[in-house]
Design a protein around this motif. Structure first.
Motif, PDB file in Angstrom:
ATOM      1  N   HIS A   1       0.514  -1.289  -0.057  1.00 30.24           N
ATOM      2  CA  HIS A   1      -0.154   0.119  -0.004  1.00 30.24           C
ATOM      3  C   HIS A   1       0.800   0.752   0.005  1.00 30.24           C
ATOM      4  N   LYS A   2       0.426   2.397  -0.294  1.00 33.02           N
ATOM      5  CA  LYS A   2       1.138   3.878  -0.507  1.00 33.02           C
ATOM      6  C   LYS A   2       0.398   4.499   1.317  1.00 33.02           C
ATOM      7  N   THR A   3       1.590   4.808   1.462  1.00 30.68           N
ATOM      8  CA  THR A   3       1.171   6.124   2.288  1.00 30.68           C
ATOM      9  C   THR A   3       1.633   7.447   2.485  1.00 30.68           C
ATOM     10  N   VAL A   4       0.269   7.693   2.767  1.00 32.71           N
ATOM     11  CA  VAL A   4       0.534   9.165   3.091  1.00 32.71           C
ATOM     12  C   VAL A   4       0.199  10.269   4.352  1.00 32.71           C
ATOM     13  N   LEU A   5       1.065  11.103   4.226  1.00 35.02           N
ATOM     14  CA  LEU A   5       0.508  12.157   5.743  1.00 35.02           C
ATOM     15  C   LEU A   5      -0.208  14.040   5.286  1.00 35.02           C
ATOM     16  N   ILE A   6      -0.855  13.627   6.399  1.00 35.45           N
ATOM     17  CA  ILE A   6      -2.082  14.664   5.594  1.00 35.45           C
ATOM     18  C   ILE A   6      -2.460  15.548   7.161  1.00 35.45           C
ATOM     19  N   THR A   7      -1.896  16.859   6.691  1.00 35.16           N
ATOM     20  CA  THR A   7      -1.841  18.168   8.194  1.00 35.16           C
ATOM     21  C   THR A   7      -3.454  18.673   8.012  1.00 35.16           C
ATOM     22  N   GLY A   8      -3.609  18.921   9.350  1.00 40.81           N
ATOM     23  CA  GLY A   8      -4.812  19.790   9.456  1.00 40.81           C
ATOM     24  C   GLY A   8      -6.795  18.536   8.726  1.00 40.81           C
TER      25      GLY A   8
ATOM     26  N   SER B   1      -9.005  16.786  10.225  1.00 41.81           N
ATOM     27  CA  SER B   1     -10.234  16.949  10.765  1.00 41.81           C
ATOM     28  C   SER B   1     -11.406  17.364  10.926  1.00 41.81           C
ATOM     29  N   SER B   2     -11.450  18.274  10.057  1.00 43.14           N
ATOM     30  CA  SER B   2     -11.965  19.048   8.566  1.00 43.14           C
ATOM     31  C   SER B   2     -12.177  19.384   7.470  1.00 43.14           C
ATOM     32  N   GLY B   3     -13.455  19.466   6.370  1.00 42.87           N
ATOM     33  CA  GLY B   3     -12.689  20.690   5.688  1.00 42.87           C
ATOM     34  C   GLY B   3     -12.080  19.259   4.236  1.00 42.87           C
ATOM     35  N   PHE B   4     -10.903  20.219   3.655  1.00 42.48           N
ATOM     36  CA  PHE B   4     -10.445  19.232   2.330  1.00 42.48           C
ATOM     37  C   PHE B   4      -9.711  18.202   3.490  1.00 42.48           C
ATOM     38  N   GLY B   5      -8.926  18.237   4.038  1.00 41.28           N
ATOM     39  CA  GLY B   5      -8.411  17.653   4.899  1.00 41.28           C
ATOM     40  C   GLY B   5      -9.347  15.384   5.336  1.00 41.28           C
ATOM     41  N   LEU B   6     -10.276  16.307   5.904  1.00 41.83           N
ATOM     42  CA  LEU B   6     -10.900  15.154   5.666  1.00 41.83           C
ATOM     43  C   LEU B   6     -11.361  14.138   5.020  1.00 41.83           C
ATOM     44  N   LEU B   7     -12.092  15.155   3.742  1.00 41.25           N
ATOM     45  CA  LEU B   7     -12.450  14.146   2.601  1.00 41.25           C
ATOM     46  C   LEU B   7     -11.009  13.784   2.171  1.00 41.25           C
ATOM     47  N   THR B   8     -10.338  14.670   2.337  1.00 38.65           N
ATOM     48  CA  THR B   8      -8.573  14.178   1.761  1.00 38.65           C
ATOM     49  C   THR B   8      -8.631  12.219   1.923  1.00 38.65           C
ATOM     50  N   SER B   9      -9.238  12.604   3.467  1.00 42.69           N
ATOM     51  CA  SER B   9      -7.978  10.971   4.176  1.00 42.69           C
ATOM     52  C   SER B   9      -9.104  10.275   3.676  1.00 42.69           C
TER      53      SER B   9
ATOM     54  N   ILE C   1       0.606  16.077   2.463  1.00 41.02           N
ATOM     55  CA  ILE C   1      -0.059  16.932   2.228  1.00 41.02           C
ATOM     56  C   ILE C   1       0.042  17.998   2.850  1.00 41.02           C
ATOM     57  N   ASN C   2       0.002  19.457   2.865  1.00 42.90           N
ATOM     58  CA  ASN C   2       0.236  20.350   3.722  1.00 42.90           C
ATOM     59  C   ASN C   2      -0.982  20.516   3.853  1.00 42.90           C
ATOM     60  N   ASN C   3      -2.256  20.460   3.960  1.00 43.61           N
ATOM     61  CA  ASN C   3      -3.390  21.261   4.251  1.00 43.61           C
ATOM     62  C   ASN C   3      -3.985  22.022   5.447  1.00 43.61           C
ATOM     63  N   ALA C   4      -3.507  22.042   6.511  1.00 42.74           N
ATOM     64  CA  ALA C   4      -3.476  22.739   7.702  1.00 42.74           C
ATOM     65  C   ALA C   4      -3.498  23.940   7.542  1.00 42.74           C
ATOM     66  N   GLY C   5      -4.437  25.060   8.287  1.00 44.18           N
ATOM     67  CA  GLY C   5      -4.350  26.699   7.811  1.00 44.18           C
ATOM     68  C   GLY C   5      -5.748  26.880   8.202  1.00 44.18           C
ATOM     69  N   PHE C   6      -5.952  28.402   7.673  1.00 42.67           N
ATOM     70  CA  PHE C   6      -7.047  28.683   8.724  1.00 42.67           C
ATOM     71  C   PHE C   6      -6.497  31.121   7.969  1.00 42.67           C
ATOM     72  N   ALA C   7      -8.134  30.959   8.289  1.00 43.37           N
ATOM     73  CA  ALA C   7      -8.045  32.599   7.508  1.00 43.37           C
ATOM     74  C   ALA C   7      -8.200  33.498   8.428  1.00 43.37           C
TER      75      ALA C   7
END
Length: 283
Positions: free
Chosen positions: A4-11, A13-21, A88-94
């Protein structure tokens, strides 16, 4: 060697990060889902359970502004004895607010997560990718990293910085089999402008010089909320990117994002400025 392939995803818990996970787990990936507060893992756990992929998702605490946590997680990933195929660097806010009103502290807070956090996590993971001779580094940027919009100067500037750093990283790391990629969503139905927003103090001051403009701007944001696209589209694009052995540098996602880039390319500068100002509702 695992199959299998392995991916590390930040952020995650919600939004794009959750859906991508969840999307990548459904594609057979092993997902290391990270978030600042593990108490917020419930939404992702539920989504994973509903999709039948809970066994493919691991949860790890990671505040991307915490150097010790970054180092500890990078060490943990290295000691797994398995390759890491993608980060995948997804963590962020506005930080919504007009440029003249945002304080130095608020701007630094914005950059600490959206820019410096993504850079720090990437630097920690790159030695592993260099040793294994391959890897994808995906930055979840924004169309605001290519085009500035009224009311989001802090967010846009952090994404503009991320775009420049990532483009340079792409040139530097391609020879080692490592592909840096920018995914640039337009307006999608996530909570980045609601729960994940940290409004500048001036937005809450009814006597501020920009109070009337803020009211018009916020009204336009609220009106456009119902028209925001399905964020699953972004997760699907990210999944295609990490499965692509030779991805492009940039992927603008969403009709509004592609339209903004197209208009800037064909309209005179003064006309394009007028379009942006009018669409924002500030004047």
């Amino acid at each position: 060697m695992t199959n299998h392939k392995t991916v590390l995803i930040t952020g995650a818990s919600s939004g794009f990060g959750l859906l991508t996970s969840v999307t990548l787990a459904k594609c057979g990936w092993r997902v290391l889902a990270t978030m600042r507060d593990l108490d917020r893992r419930t939404k992702l756990e539920t989504a994973a359970l509903d999709a039948g992929v809970q066994e493919r998702i691991e949860f790890h605490a990671l505040d991307v502004t915490n150097a010790e946590q970054i180092a500890a997680l990078a060490d943990l990933v290295a000691k797994r004895g398995e390759p890491l195929h993608a980060l995948i660097n997804n963590a962020g806010f506005a930080v919504p607010g007009f440029a003249e009103d945002v304080t130095d502290a608020e701007l630094r807070d914005q950059f600490d997560t959206n820019f410096f956090g993504a850079v720090a996590v990437t630097r920690a993971i790159l030695p592993l990718m260099r040793r294994q001779g391959f890897g994808h580094v995906v930055m979840v940027s924004s169309i605001s990293g290519r085009v500035g919009f009224p009311g989001v100067s802090s967010y846009a500037s952090s994404k503009f910085a991320l775009e420049g750093w990532t483009e340079t990283l792409r040139y530097e790391m391609k020879a080692f089999g490592i592909y840096a990629v920018l995914v640039e969503p337009g307006s999608f139905a996530t909570d980045i402008w609601t729960r994940n927003a940290k409004m500048t103090a001036a937005l809450k001051n009814p006597s501020a010089a920009n109070a009337a403009r803020v009211a018009r701007w916020r009204s336009r944001i609220d009106q456009s909320a119902k028209d925001r696209a399905d964020p699953q589209t972004v997760a699907d694009v990210i999944a295609r990117v990490v499965e692509n052995p030779r991805p492009n540098l940039r992927y603008a996602v969403g009709r509004d994002a592609r339209m903004a880039l197209r208009l800037r390319g064909i309209l005179p500068a003064s006309m394009f400025e007028g379009v942006i100002i009018k669409s924002s509702g500030v004047d």
